[in-house]
Design a protein around this motif. Structure first.
Motif, PDB file in Angstrom:
ATOM      1  N   GLU A 273     -13.671 -10.775   1.630  1.00  0.00           N
ATOM      2  CA  GLU A 273     -13.905  -9.648   2.527  1.00  0.00           C
ATOM      3  C   GLU A 273     -12.950  -9.705   3.719  1.00  0.00           C
ATOM      4  O   GLU A 273     -12.379  -8.676   4.131  1.00  0.00           O
ATOM      5  CB  GLU A 273     -15.357  -9.665   3.002  1.00  0.00           C
ATOM      6  N   GLU A 274     -12.760 -10.932   4.260  1.00  0.00           N
ATOM      7  CA  GLU A 274     -11.809 -11.070   5.353  1.00  0.00           C
ATOM      8  C   GLU A 274     -10.402 -10.706   4.894  1.00  0.00           C
ATOM      9  O   GLU A 274      -9.658 -10.014   5.604  1.00  0.00           O
ATOM     10  CB  GLU A 274     -11.841 -12.501   5.884  1.00  0.00           C
ATOM     11  N   ALA A 275     -10.057 -11.183   3.665  1.00  0.00           N
ATOM     12  CA  ALA A 275      -8.727 -10.857   3.142  1.00  0.00           C
ATOM     13  C   ALA A 275      -8.590  -9.359   2.914  1.00  0.00           C
ATOM     14  O   ALA A 275      -7.527  -8.770   3.151  1.00  0.00           O
ATOM     15  CB  ALA A 275      -8.479 -11.626   1.847  1.00  0.00           C
ATOM     16  N   ARG A 276      -9.698  -8.729   2.430  1.00  0.00           N
ATOM     17  CA  ARG A 276      -9.639  -7.278   2.195  1.00  0.00           C
ATOM     18  C   ARG A 276      -9.426  -6.524   3.503  1.00  0.00           C
ATOM     19  O   ARG A 276      -8.623  -5.588   3.574  1.00  0.00           O
ATOM     20  CB  ARG A 276     -10.929  -6.806   1.529  1.00  0.00           C
ATOM     21  N   LEU A 277     -10.168  -6.957   4.526  1.00  0.00           N
ATOM     22  CA  LEU A 277      -9.991  -6.291   5.820  1.00  0.00           C
ATOM     23  C   LEU A 277      -8.578  -6.506   6.354  1.00  0.00           C
ATOM     24  O   LEU A 277      -7.953  -5.578   6.891  1.00  0.00           O
ATOM     25  CB  LEU A 277     -11.025  -6.829   6.815  1.00  0.00           C
ATOM     26  N   SER A 278      -8.092  -7.778   6.173  1.00  0.00           N
ATOM     27  CA  SER A 278      -6.732  -8.050   6.614  1.00  0.00           C
ATOM     28  C   SER A 278      -5.719  -7.239   5.819  1.00  0.00           C
ATOM     29  O   SER A 278      -4.765  -6.682   6.381  1.00  0.00           O
ATOM     30  CB  SER A 278      -6.431  -9.544   6.476  1.00  0.00           C
ATOM     31  N   LEU A 279      -5.955  -7.160   4.474  1.00  0.00           N
ATOM     32  CA  LEU A 279      -5.050  -6.366   3.638  1.00  0.00           C
ATOM     33  C   LEU A 279      -5.108  -4.893   4.007  1.00  0.00           C
ATOM     34  O   LEU A 279      -4.084  -4.187   3.998  1.00  0.00           O
ATOM     35  CB  LEU A 279      -5.420  -6.569   2.165  1.00  0.00           C
ATOM     36  N   HIS A 280      -6.325  -4.429   4.335  1.00  0.00           N
ATOM     37  CA  HIS A 280      -6.461  -3.031   4.750  1.00  0.00           C
ATOM     38  C   HIS A 280      -5.668  -2.772   6.029  1.00  0.00           C
ATOM     39  O   HIS A 280      -4.974  -1.745   6.154  1.00  0.00           O
ATOM     40  CB  HIS A 280      -7.937  -2.711   4.966  1.00  0.00           C
ATOM     41  N   ALA A 281      -5.764  -3.753   6.948  1.00  0.00           N
ATOM     42  CA  ALA A 281      -5.005  -3.597   8.187  1.00  0.00           C
ATOM     43  C   ALA A 281      -3.503  -3.640   7.904  1.00  0.00           C
ATOM     44  O   ALA A 281      -2.728  -2.844   8.470  1.00  0.00           O
ATOM     45  CB  ALA A 281      -5.396  -4.699   9.180  1.00  0.00           C
ATOM     46  N   GLN A 282      -3.091  -4.572   7.009  1.00  0.00           N
ATOM     47  CA  GLN A 282      -1.679  -4.645   6.657  1.00  0.00           C
ATOM     48  C   GLN A 282      -1.217  -3.371   5.961  1.00  0.00           C
ATOM     49  O   GLN A 282      -0.080  -2.906   6.177  1.00  0.00           O
ATOM     50  CB  GLN A 282      -1.419  -5.858   5.782  1.00  0.00           C
ATOM     51  N   ALA A 283      -2.107  -2.817   5.102  1.00  0.00           N
ATOM     52  CA  ALA A 283      -1.739  -1.572   4.420  1.00  0.00           C
ATOM     53  C   ALA A 283      -1.560  -0.442   5.420  1.00  0.00           C
ATOM     54  O   ALA A 283      -0.654   0.392   5.300  1.00  0.00           O
ATOM     55  CB  ALA A 283      -2.812  -1.204   3.391  1.00  0.00           C
ATOM     56  N   ALA A 284      -2.466  -0.434   6.423  1.00  0.00           N
ATOM     57  CA  ALA A 284      -2.305   0.591   7.456  1.00  0.00           C
ATOM     58  C   ALA A 284      -0.999   0.390   8.216  1.00  0.00           C
ATOM     59  O   ALA A 284      -0.274   1.358   8.505  1.00  0.00           O
ATOM     60  CB  ALA A 284      -3.508   0.546   8.406  1.00  0.00           C
ATOM     61  N   ASP A 285      -0.701  -0.900   8.534  1.00  0.00           N
ATOM     62  CA  ASP A 285       0.572  -1.167   9.210  1.00  0.00           C
ATOM     63  C   ASP A 285       1.754  -0.776   8.336  1.00  0.00           C
ATOM     64  O   ASP A 285       2.751  -0.217   8.828  1.00  0.00           O
ATOM     65  CB  ASP A 285       0.659  -2.659   9.569  1.00  0.00           C
ATOM     66  N   LEU A 286       1.623  -1.095   7.010  1.00  0.00           N
ATOM     67  CA  LEU A 286       2.709  -0.751   6.097  1.00  0.00           C
ATOM     68  C   LEU A 286       2.868   0.759   5.980  1.00  0.00           C
ATOM     69  O   LEU A 286       3.991   1.273   5.896  1.00  0.00           O
ATOM     70  CB  LEU A 286       2.445  -1.362   4.717  1.00  0.00           C
ATOM     71  N   GLN A 287       1.732   1.455   5.987  1.00  0.00           N
ATOM     72  CA  GLN A 287       1.810   2.920   5.923  1.00  0.00           C
ATOM     73  C   GLN A 287       2.514   3.467   7.152  1.00  0.00           C
ATOM     74  O   GLN A 287       3.352   4.387   7.061  1.00  0.00           O
ATOM     75  CB  GLN A 287       0.401   3.500   5.796  1.00  0.00           C
ATOM     76  N   ARG A 288       2.170   2.902   8.319  1.00  0.00           N
ATOM     77  CA  ARG A 288       2.853   3.340   9.541  1.00  0.00           C
ATOM     78  C   ARG A 288       4.340   2.985   9.478  1.00  0.00           C
ATOM     79  O   ARG A 288       5.198   3.780   9.880  1.00  0.00           O
ATOM     80  CB  ARG A 288       2.203   2.674  10.754  1.00  0.00           C
ATOM     81  N   SER A 289       4.615   1.762   8.921  1.00  0.00           N
ATOM     82  CA  SER A 289       6.015   1.353   8.812  1.00  0.00           C
ATOM     83  C   SER A 289       6.781   2.268   7.872  1.00  0.00           C
ATOM     84  O   SER A 289       7.927   2.643   8.142  1.00  0.00           O
ATOM     85  CB  SER A 289       6.100  -0.100   8.329  1.00  0.00           C
ATOM     86  N   ASN A 290       6.146   2.638   6.742  1.00  0.00           N
ATOM     87  CA  ASN A 290       6.807   3.548   5.796  1.00  0.00           C
ATOM     88  C   ASN A 290       7.060   4.906   6.443  1.00  0.00           C
ATOM     89  O   ASN A 290       8.107   5.546   6.222  1.00  0.00           O
ATOM     90  CB  ASN A 290       5.954   3.715   4.544  1.00  0.00           C
ATOM     91  N   ALA A 291       6.070   5.343   7.228  1.00  0.00           N
ATOM     92  CA  ALA A 291       6.280   6.615   7.920  1.00  0.00           C
ATOM     93  C   ALA A 291       7.464   6.521   8.883  1.00  0.00           C
ATOM     94  O   ALA A 291       8.285   7.449   8.995  1.00  0.00           O
ATOM     95  CB  ALA A 291       5.007   7.010   8.666  1.00  0.00           C
ATOM     96  N   GLU A 292       7.549   5.373   9.565  1.00  0.00           N
ATOM     97  CA  GLU A 292       8.675   5.182  10.479  1.00  0.00           C
ATOM     98  C   GLU A 292       9.995   5.102   9.716  1.00  0.00           C
ATOM     99  O   GLU A 292      11.030   5.617  10.168  1.00  0.00           O
ATOM    100  CB  GLU A 292       8.461   3.910  11.298  1.00  0.00           C
ATOM    101  N   LEU A 293       9.954   4.426   8.514  1.00  0.00           N
ATOM    102  CA  LEU A 293      11.178   4.350   7.703  1.00  0.00           C
ATOM    103  C   LEU A 293      11.598   5.735   7.217  1.00  0.00           C
ATOM    104  O   LEU A 293      12.798   6.042   7.152  1.00  0.00           O
ATOM    105  CB  LEU A 293      10.948   3.406   6.513  1.00  0.00           C
ATOM    106  N   GLU A 294      10.609   6.554   6.813  1.00  0.00           N
ATOM    107  CA  GLU A 294      10.949   7.903   6.395  1.00  0.00           C
ATOM    108  C   GLU A 294      11.556   8.694   7.563  1.00  0.00           C
ATOM    109  O   GLU A 294      12.501   9.475   7.386  1.00  0.00           O
ATOM    110  CB  GLU A 294       9.704   8.603   5.861  1.00  0.00           C
ATOM    111  N   GLN A 295      10.979   8.473   8.751  1.00  0.00           N
ATOM    112  CA  GLN A 295      11.551   9.136   9.919  1.00  0.00           C
ATOM    113  C   GLN A 295      12.976   8.657  10.179  1.00  0.00           C
ATOM    114  O   GLN A 295      13.876   9.442  10.506  1.00  0.00           O
ATOM    115  CB  GLN A 295      10.668   8.871  11.150  1.00  0.00           C
ATOM    116  N   PHE A 296      13.177   7.313   9.984  1.00  0.00           N
ATOM    117  CA  PHE A 296      14.508   6.763  10.154  1.00  0.00           C
ATOM    118  C   PHE A 296      15.479   7.349   9.123  1.00  0.00           C
ATOM    119  O   PHE A 296      16.636   7.664   9.444  1.00  0.00           O
ATOM    120  CB  PHE A 296      14.455   5.248  10.020  1.00  0.00           C
ATOM    121  N   ALA A 297      14.994   7.482   7.864  1.00  0.00           N
ATOM    122  CA  ALA A 297      15.844   8.062   6.831  1.00  0.00           C
ATOM    123  C   ALA A 297      16.237   9.496   7.188  1.00  0.00           C
ATOM    124  O   ALA A 297      17.379   9.923   6.980  1.00  0.00           O
ATOM    125  CB  ALA A 297      15.127   8.027   5.478  1.00  0.00           C
ATOM    126  N   TYR A 298      15.254  10.212   7.755  1.00  0.00           N
ATOM    127  CA  TYR A 298      15.575  11.594   8.152  1.00  0.00           C
ATOM    128  C   TYR A 298      16.624  11.597   9.266  1.00  0.00           C
ATOM    129  O   TYR A 298      17.594  12.355   9.242  1.00  0.00           O
ATOM    130  CB  TYR A 298      14.307  12.299   8.616  1.00  0.00           C
TER     131      TYR A 298
END
Length: 534
Positions: A273-298
């Protein structure tokens, strides 16, 4: 509770199910064996008394009565012959003698081992012999036709001897009758005892059955049922439900092991459960990072390229308008600036293509790799003609993949094979394909300059170059893009270091990509000005 009682209880607490079953089986078998032996003895005793009564006492009494009848026949025949002298009266006498001998022999066999009975039989025989010797045989020896005077002379003596014979027979019969009655009484009492014994055996067997059933219920079925109930509660999601140890030692150990597994599962679930919460947080961070990368690509595709185009355009305009007023060194600087701007634009376009792999091009459909390869060769036709390259290939299959990425894969591999050729001979390139189970194995072989063993891993890192940009143009991103495309489709790619006649890039692709597509990993970036690469 005394110390000895506690010690016994502690000793029994260590008994396992097997030991309890073994002890119960031993006790039950011992009791059943004793009961069986008792029952067998009672049956044997009853059979022995019955056999004595039926085969000895009753036949002996009957034979004694028959012996009496045979002697009476002798006495009747002798008395009639003595009084009348008629020879017909000797017939019952002689038949009586024959019967007497037969019956006496049978009585001797029946009374074998019975001293009192044989003594009575001997007394009867002695009395009969006395009467026969004094009366019967002398009278029977007289001539027939007239009354025997000897019969009248010995009438009193004969009566006395026959009365003694009767008394001996009566004594024998009374004894045999008493023994028969006693045997019947013994048989009756033995049968009553036998019935009681068998009733007791039935009760003991019933009690043993109840004890065995109750022992199995308390020692095995109830603990197993409790263990099953606790296990089902845990299986239904109540992971905090404890496993209660009950029953014999081995079942308690099993309960303890299952409870240990439950506690470990609780810890693992908490960690998960701790790993899932951590993974969820990492996924959210990764989603934000991907959004930033897409913005960078633009930004890279629009905002960065526009200044580069201005730098390149105005630098070239400056060269055309003021070229005659500047010296040779200024012209050289202007050329450097234009070339740098153009290379920066190419690098940005390559980075954009690299970032789009697995993100933009992901339309999976059946792709004819043979047709994709022909299109690639058509787009590379100018460089192929200039170098005089010879390109052959095996029949290529149709796979479920992204057609655009497959085109990029062939273009980079074939383009590299054409680019990195030997100066003294035209390129010879071969594309092979072979099915290996659910995978297809491909390779692109050439006769070019090859790849040194020390670079077989580094060539797939982005911006790696084996040569300077003056020797071979390019951004050092081609093989990194190939690796990303192959891994996105669930395959692997590597340099075949065993191939020595040039370079051979081998990779695998599945007939259908995995249901869960592996996201491309962020590449390791190495500065182009610090590490060489291909």
């Amino acid at each position: 509770m005394s110390g000895s009682t506690r010690a016994r209880a502690g000793a029994f607490a260590t008994w396992t199910t097997r030991r309890w079953l073994r002890a119960g089986a031993v006790v039950s078998l011992t009791a059943l064996t004793l009961l069986g032996l008792t029952g067998a003895w009672m049956l044997q005793r009853t059979a022995s008394i019955t056999e004595n009564l039926v085969d000895v006492r009753s036949p002996a009494l009957s034979a004694s009565l028959q012996l009496e009848a045979a002697l009476l026949n002798q006495e009747t025949g002798i008395r009639g012959y003595g009084l009348s002298g008629t020879a017909d009266f000797l017939t019952p006498y002689r038949q009586g003698l024959t019967d007497q001998a037969t019956i006496t022999e049978r009585l001797t066999r029946l009374l074998h081992g019975d001293k009192a009975g044989l003594k009575d039989l001997q007394a009867v025989r002695d009395a009969a012999e006395t009467w026969q010797a004094r009366v019967a045989r002398p009278v029977a020896a007289t001539p027939d036709g007239s009354p025997s005077p000897l019969a009248a002379q010995r009438a009193t003596e004969g009566k006395k001897d026959f009365d003694a014979l009767r008394a001996a027979l009566t004594g024998q019969q009374n004894r045999l009758r008493a023994e028969r009655i006693q045997a019947a009484a013994d048989l009756s009492s033995t049968m009553r005892l036998r019935n009681w014994v068998f009733a007791a055996i039935a009760l003991v067997i019933a009690a043993l059955s109840v004890l065995v059933f109750e022992g199995l219920r308390r020692g095995i079925t109830t603990p197993l049922g409790q263990l099953g109930t606790d296990a089902r509660a845990v299986a239904d999601g109540d992971f905090d439900h404890p496993i209660t140890p009950t029953g014999p030692a081995d079942l308690r150990r099993l309960s303890g092991e299952i409870d240990f597994m439950r506690r470990r599962l609780v810890r693992e679930l908490a960690f998960t459960e701790e790993a899932r919460l951590s993974l969820h947080a990492q996924a959210a961070d990764l989603q934000r990072s991907n959004a930033e990368l897409e913005q960078f690509a633009y930004v890279a595709s629009h905002d960065l390229q526009e200044p580069l185009r201005k730098v390149s355009s105005f630098t070239q305009l400056l060269q055309r308008r003021y070229g005659s007023q500047l010296d040779a060194r200024a012209d050289q600087y202007i050329d450097y600036a234009v070339d740098g701007a153009n290379r920066m634009q190419v690098l940005i376009n390559d980075l954009l293509d690299f970032s789009r792999v697995g993100r933009v091009h992901h339309e999976l459909q059946s792709v004819d790799l043979d047709a994709v390869l022909r299109q690639t060769l058509s787009s590379l036709s100018m460089s192929i003609e200039e170098t005089g390259a010879t390109i052959t290939h095996d029949p290529l299959p149709s796979l479920v993949a992204d057609s655009t990425q497959m085109g990029m894969l062939w273009q980079n591999l074939i383009g590299n094979a054409v680019k990195f050729r030997r100066p003294d001979q035209p390129p010879v390139i071969h594309v092979s394909a072979a099915q290996d189970g659910a995978l297809w194995r491909f390779s692109v072989s050439d006769n070019g300059i090859g790849i040194g063993p020390e670079y077989v891993d580094k060539v797939f890192v982005i911006f790696q170059r084996l040569h300077t940009k003056d020797a071979y143009d390019g951004s050092g991103i081609g093989l990194a893009m190939c690796k990303k495309i192959v891994e996105f489709h669930g395959g692997t790619i590597a340099v075949d270091s065993a191939y020595q006649d040039g370079a051979r890039i081998a990779f695998t692709l599945a007939a259908e990509p995995p249901k869960v597509m592996v996201p491309p990993t962020m590449p390791e970036v190495i500065r182009a000005d610090t590490e060489p690469g291909r």
